[in-house]
Design a protein around this motif. Sequence first.
Motif, short mmCIF file in Angstrom:
data_model
loop_
_atom_site.label_atom_id
_atom_site.label_comp_id
_atom_site.label_asym_id
_atom_site.label_seq_id
_atom_site.Cartn_x
_atom_site.Cartn_y
_atom_site.Cartn_z
N HIS A 41 2.04 1.86 -3.53
CA HIS A 41 0.94 2.49 -4.28
C HIS A 41 0.89 3.99 -3.97
CE1 HIS A 41 -1.17 -0.82 -6.27
NE2 HIS A 41 -0.79 -1.56 -5.23
N ARG A 74 1.21 7.22 -6.49
CA ARG A 74 0.23 8.31 -6.54
C ARG A 74 0.89 9.66 -6.31
NH1 ARG A 74 -2.96 4.50 -3.99
NH2 ARG A 74 -2.44 5.27 -1.91
N THR A 94 0.83 -1.21 0.00
CA THR A 94 0.00 0.00 0.00
C THR A 94 0.87 1.26 0.00
OG1 THR A 94 -0.18 -0.13 2.41
CG2 THR A 94 -1.98 -1.09 1.11
#
Length: 107
Positions: free
Chosen positions: A21, A25, A18
Amino acid sequence: MEVLPLPEVADRMGLPVTRVHQLLRDGQLLAERRDGVLVVPEAFLAAGGVVKGLPGTITVLRDQGFSTDEILRWLFTEDNSLPGTPIEALRGDRGREVKRRAQAMGF
């Protein structure tokens, strides 16, 4: 170019997937899809995390309107005046010169 799937990137960086990710972003890393799987170039990773200077270079190029594909192409294209590729220069602690060239591309 050697690439790694996100779970392997996370493992090498000692982070949960996570968090990888989130790095994507936030523009700290770039990934592309290959056979439906997001992968990150192995050259973007250094001991302890992301190659120094890469996030700033990505930001400069994004601010000038470059797409992910264009940024990846630029980072891995041979430049005889460096010498080598911009990502090799970043890995070789020549980030200031790479960022200067990235800034100049917008003019």
